[in-house]
Motif scaffolding. Structure first.
Motif, PDB file in Angstrom:
ATOM      1  N   LEU A  98      11.015  13.021  35.709  1.00 54.79           N
ATOM      2  CA  LEU A  98      10.851  11.766  36.100  1.00 54.79           C
ATOM      3  C   LEU A  98      11.944  10.673  36.242  1.00 54.79           C
ATOM      4  CD1 LEU A  98       8.216   9.706  36.646  1.00 54.79           C
ATOM      5  CD2 LEU A  98       8.367   9.164  34.060  1.00 54.79           C
ATOM      6  N   VAL A  99      12.198  10.118  37.531  1.00 55.76           N
ATOM      7  CA  VAL A  99      13.443   9.187  37.709  1.00 55.76           C
ATOM      8  C   VAL A  99      12.838   7.903  38.004  1.00 55.76           C
ATOM      9  CG1 VAL A  99      14.873  11.248  38.533  1.00 55.76           C
ATOM     10  CG2 VAL A  99      13.645  10.084  40.266  1.00 55.76           C
ATOM     11  N   LYS A 100      11.950   7.702  38.320  1.00 57.05           N
ATOM     12  CA  LYS A 100      11.266   6.397  38.604  1.00 57.05           C
ATOM     13  C   LYS A 100       9.921   5.904  38.894  1.00 57.05           C
ATOM     14  CE  LYS A 100      12.942   3.089  42.269  1.00 57.05           C
ATOM     15  NZ  LYS A 100      13.933   3.164  43.171  1.00 57.05           N
ATOM     16  N   ALA A 101       9.447   4.869  38.673  1.00 59.01           N
ATOM     17  CA  ALA A 101       8.230   4.460  38.639  1.00 59.01           C
ATOM     18  C   ALA A 101       8.126   3.315  39.622  1.00 59.01           C
ATOM     19  CB  ALA A 101       7.543   4.210  37.534  1.00 59.01           C
ATOM     20  N   ILE A 102       7.148   3.452  40.621  1.00 54.91           N
ATOM     21  CA  ILE A 102       6.932   2.153  41.604  1.00 54.91           C
ATOM     22  C   ILE A 102       5.469   1.873  41.466  1.00 54.91           C
ATOM     23  CG2 ILE A 102       7.048   1.647  43.951  1.00 54.91           C
ATOM     24  CD1 ILE A 102       8.996   3.920  44.450  1.00 54.91           C
ATOM     25  N   TYR A 103       5.280   0.590  41.707  1.00 55.62           N
ATOM     26  CA  TYR A 103       3.932   0.085  41.813  1.00 55.62           C
ATOM     27  C   TYR A 103       3.592   0.049  43.312  1.00 55.62           C
ATOM     28  CZ  TYR A 103      -0.048  -3.060  42.590  1.00 55.62           C
ATOM     29  OH  TYR A 103      -1.250  -3.854  42.887  1.00 55.62           O
ATOM     30  N   GLY A 104       2.529   0.773  43.818  1.00 50.09           N
ATOM     31  CA  GLY A 104       2.049   0.608  45.190  1.00 50.09           C
ATOM     32  C   GLY A 104       0.787  -0.139  45.445  1.00 50.09           C
ATOM     33  N   GLN A 105       0.354  -0.413  46.890  1.00 49.57           N
ATOM     34  CA  GLN A 105      -0.776  -0.935  47.057  1.00 49.57           C
ATOM     35  C   GLN A 105      -1.493  -0.176  48.220  1.00 49.57           C
ATOM     36  OE1 GLN A 105       0.825  -5.046  47.528  1.00 49.57           O
ATOM     37  NE2 GLN A 105      -0.898  -5.670  46.147  1.00 49.57           N
ATOM     38  N   LYS A 106      -2.945  -0.238  48.548  1.00 48.45           N
ATOM     39  CA  LYS A 106      -3.619   0.089  49.556  1.00 48.45           C
ATOM     40  C   LYS A 106      -3.492   1.529  49.265  1.00 48.45           C
ATOM     41  CE  LYS A 106      -3.082  -3.723  52.519  1.00 48.45           C
ATOM     42  NZ  LYS A 106      -2.280  -4.198  53.665  1.00 48.45           N
ATOM     43  N   PRO A 107      -4.016   1.984  48.416  1.00 43.79           N
ATOM     44  CA  PRO A 107      -4.944   1.526  47.103  1.00 43.79           C
ATOM     45  C   PRO A 107      -3.818   1.131  46.076  1.00 43.79           C
ATOM     46  CG  PRO A 107      -5.132   3.940  46.871  1.00 43.79           C
ATOM     47  CD  PRO A 107      -4.238   3.518  48.376  1.00 43.79           C
ATOM     48  N   ASP A 108      -4.299   0.138  44.979  1.00 44.53           N
ATOM     49  CA  ASP A 108      -3.515  -0.175  43.882  1.00 44.53           C
ATOM     50  C   ASP A 108      -3.104   1.169  43.199  1.00 44.53           C
ATOM     51  OD1 ASP A 108      -3.230  -2.789  44.317  1.00 44.53           O
ATOM     52  OD2 ASP A 108      -4.931  -3.370  43.292  1.00 44.53           O
ATOM     53  N   ARG A 109      -1.916   1.269  42.774  1.00 42.95           N
ATOM     54  CA  ARG A 109      -1.527   2.647  42.045  1.00 42.95           C
ATOM     55  C   ARG A 109      -0.132   2.706  41.585  1.00 42.95           C
ATOM     56  NH1 ARG A 109      -0.101   2.656  47.496  1.00 42.95           N
ATOM     57  NH2 ARG A 109       1.903   3.563  47.892  1.00 42.95           N
ATOM     58  N   VAL A 110       0.294   3.418  40.553  1.00 44.17           N
ATOM     59  CA  VAL A 110       1.512   3.464  40.056  1.00 44.17           C
ATOM     60  C   VAL A 110       2.030   4.984  40.618  1.00 44.17           C
ATOM     61  CG1 VAL A 110       2.693   3.934  37.997  1.00 44.17           C
ATOM     62  CG2 VAL A 110       1.090   2.023  38.024  1.00 44.17           C
ATOM     63  N   ASP A 111       3.211   5.033  41.329  1.00 44.33           N
ATOM     64  CA  ASP A 111       3.660   6.268  41.802  1.00 44.33           C
ATOM     65  C   ASP A 111       4.656   6.650  40.877  1.00 44.33           C
ATOM     66  OD1 ASP A 111       2.124   6.015  44.235  1.00 44.33           O
ATOM     67  OD2 ASP A 111       3.707   4.816  45.375  1.00 44.33           O
ATOM     68  N   LEU A 112       4.660   7.940  40.322  1.00 47.89           N
ATOM     69  CA  LEU A 112       5.713   8.298  39.384  1.00 47.89           C
ATOM     70  C   LEU A 112       6.680   9.259  40.455  1.00 47.89           C
ATOM     71  CD1 LEU A 112       3.499   9.015  36.347  1.00 47.89           C
ATOM     72  CD2 LEU A 112       4.842   7.261  36.695  1.00 47.89           C
ATOM     73  N   ILE A 113       7.652   8.869  40.580  1.00 47.87           N
ATOM     74  CA  ILE A 113       8.740   9.665  41.137  1.00 47.87           C
ATOM     75  C   ILE A 113       9.659  10.756  40.571  1.00 47.87           C
ATOM     76  CG2 ILE A 113      10.566   9.544  43.251  1.00 47.87           C
ATOM     77  CD1 ILE A 113       7.960   8.073  43.706  1.00 47.87           C
ATOM     78  N   PHE A 114       9.601  11.859  40.907  1.00 42.66           N
ATOM     79  CA  PHE A 114      10.208  13.194  40.262  1.00 42.66           C
ATOM     80  C   PHE A 114      11.435  13.575  41.283  1.00 42.66           C
ATOM     81  CE2 PHE A 114       6.322  12.855  38.029  1.00 42.66           C
ATOM     82  CZ  PHE A 114       6.487  13.369  36.717  1.00 42.66           C
ATOM     83  N   ARG A 115      12.312  14.226  40.500  1.00 41.81           N
ATOM     84  CA  ARG A 115      13.469  15.058  40.975  1.00 41.81           C
ATOM     85  C   ARG A 115      13.206  16.614  40.471  1.00 41.81           C
ATOM     86  NH1 ARG A 115      15.942  16.205  43.762  1.00 41.81           N
ATOM     87  NH2 ARG A 115      18.130  16.231  43.351  1.00 41.81           N
ATOM     88  N   GLY A 116      13.507  17.312  41.361  1.00 38.59           N
ATOM     89  CA  GLY A 116      13.514  18.661  41.069  1.00 38.59           C
ATOM     90  C   GLY A 116      13.975  19.773  41.990  1.00 38.59           C
ATOM     91  N   GLU A 117      14.064  21.016  41.791  1.00 38.35           N
ATOM     92  CA  GLU A 117      14.549  21.943  42.536  1.00 38.35           C
ATOM     93  C   GLU A 117      13.693  22.908  42.806  1.00 38.35           C
ATOM     94  OE1 GLU A 117      18.411  23.738  40.990  1.00 38.35           O
ATOM     95  OE2 GLU A 117      18.825  21.844  39.940  1.00 38.35           O
ATOM     96  N   LEU A 118      13.729  23.591  44.157  1.00 36.47           N
ATOM     97  CA  LEU A 118      12.821  24.767  44.455  1.00 36.47           C
ATOM     98  C   LEU A 118      13.183  25.927  43.605  1.00 36.47           C
ATOM     99  CD1 LEU A 118      12.594  24.341  48.224  1.00 36.47           C
ATOM    100  CD2 LEU A 118      10.574  24.180  46.593  1.00 36.47           C
ATOM    101  N   ASP A 119      12.521  26.736  43.118  1.00 39.62           N
ATOM    102  CA  ASP A 119      12.629  27.854  42.777  1.00 39.62           C
ATOM    103  C   ASP A 119      13.145  28.774  43.772  1.00 39.62           C
ATOM    104  OD1 ASP A 119      12.904  30.358  41.396  1.00 39.62           O
ATOM    105  OD2 ASP A 119      11.050  30.372  40.315  1.00 39.62           O
ATOM    106  N   GLY A 120      14.356  29.040  44.188  1.00 40.54           N
ATOM    107  CA  GLY A 120      14.728  29.819  45.023  1.00 40.54           C
ATOM    108  C   GLY A 120      14.423  31.196  45.275  1.00 40.54           C
ATOM    109  N   SER A 121      14.029  31.878  44.168  1.00 44.43           N
ATOM    110  CA  SER A 121      13.512  33.242  44.364  1.00 44.43           C
ATOM    111  C   SER A 121      12.147  33.523  45.097  1.00 44.43           C
ATOM    112  CB  SER A 121      13.348  33.983  42.765  1.00 44.43           C
ATOM    113  OG  SER A 121      12.068  33.047  42.326  1.00 44.43           O
ATOM    114  N   GLU A 122      11.556  32.320  45.269  1.00 49.85           N
ATOM    115  CA  GLU A 122      10.528  32.580  46.095  1.00 49.85           C
ATOM    116  C   GLU A 122      10.631  32.050  47.647  1.00 49.85           C
ATOM    117  OE1 GLU A 122       7.832  29.765  44.123  1.00 49.85           O
ATOM    118  OE2 GLU A 122       7.134  31.165  42.898  1.00 49.85           O
ATOM    119  N   LEU A 123      11.700  31.466  47.930  1.00 53.71           N
ATOM    120  CA  LEU A 123      11.983  31.324  49.338  1.00 53.71           C
ATOM    121  C   LEU A 123      12.109  32.651  50.224  1.00 53.71           C
ATOM    122  CD1 LEU A 123      14.420  28.278  49.015  1.00 53.71           C
ATOM    123  CD2 LEU A 123      11.801  28.159  49.615  1.00 53.71           C
TER     124      LEU A 123
END
Length: 165
Positions: A98-123
């Motif tokens: 988890l790297v960030k949380a943002i309040y958003g509207q339409k609809p009212d919400r809290v967006d939790l922003i993540f960073r991650g990596e693809l598991d390259g073995s599946e590509l």
């Protein structure tokens, strides 16, 4: 009606009542009924091992390209992000944080922003699987965005990747 009544009481009274009432379930119920409700979403800036950003082409959006995400269910945020990526692409991710949380509207919400990596073995042979929600996946270099990626997502991706350097 209960929420209006409770909001009208002085805060000191509310704290005293909360401490004095011995029934935890009753207290939990009162707090739940009187507090604002928000939707919770998870969004991910996901990269591959070379630093390319994963974007998905959504079948139902006016601006179709975007980062993966969706609504949380009754689960931990990291599990929700992993589930959304698996549902939308058939792929797995690793090192989600988890790297960030943002309040958003339409609809009212809290967006939790993540960073991650693809598991390259599946590509390779398994690869991306389209579905009724997502028609295509793109791995692109930062700044080399496809047409139809919203400006707010370009800004978010750029900001998060810059903060990592």
């Amino acid at each position: 009606m209960l929420s209006r009544l409770i909001r009208a009481l002085p805060r000191d009274w509310l704290v005293w009542m909360y401490k004095a009432v011995p029934f935890k379930r009753l207290k939990d119920y009162a707090v739940h009924r009187t507090q604002a409700k928000f939707l919770m979403s998870v969004l991910g800036v996901i990269t591959d091992s070379t630093g390319r950003v994963m974007l998905l082409k959504h079948t139902y959006r006016e601006q179709p390209w975007g980062i993966p995400g969706g609504w949380m269910e009754e689960e931990k945020p990291e599990e929700a992000m992993a589930r959304e990526i698996r549902e939308e692409t058939g792929l797995s991710v690793k090192r989600l944080r988890l790297v960030k949380a943002i309040y958003g509207q339409k609809p009212d919400r809290v967006d939790l922003i993540f960073r991650g990596e693809l598991d390259g073995s599946e590509l390779g042979e398994k690869g991306f699987k389209s579905n009724s929600e997502i028609s295509d996946m793109l791995l692109c270099r930062p700044g080399d965005w496809p047409e139809g990626l919203p400006e707010d997502q370009k800004k978010l991706i750029t900001e998060l990747l810059r903060e990592e350097r």
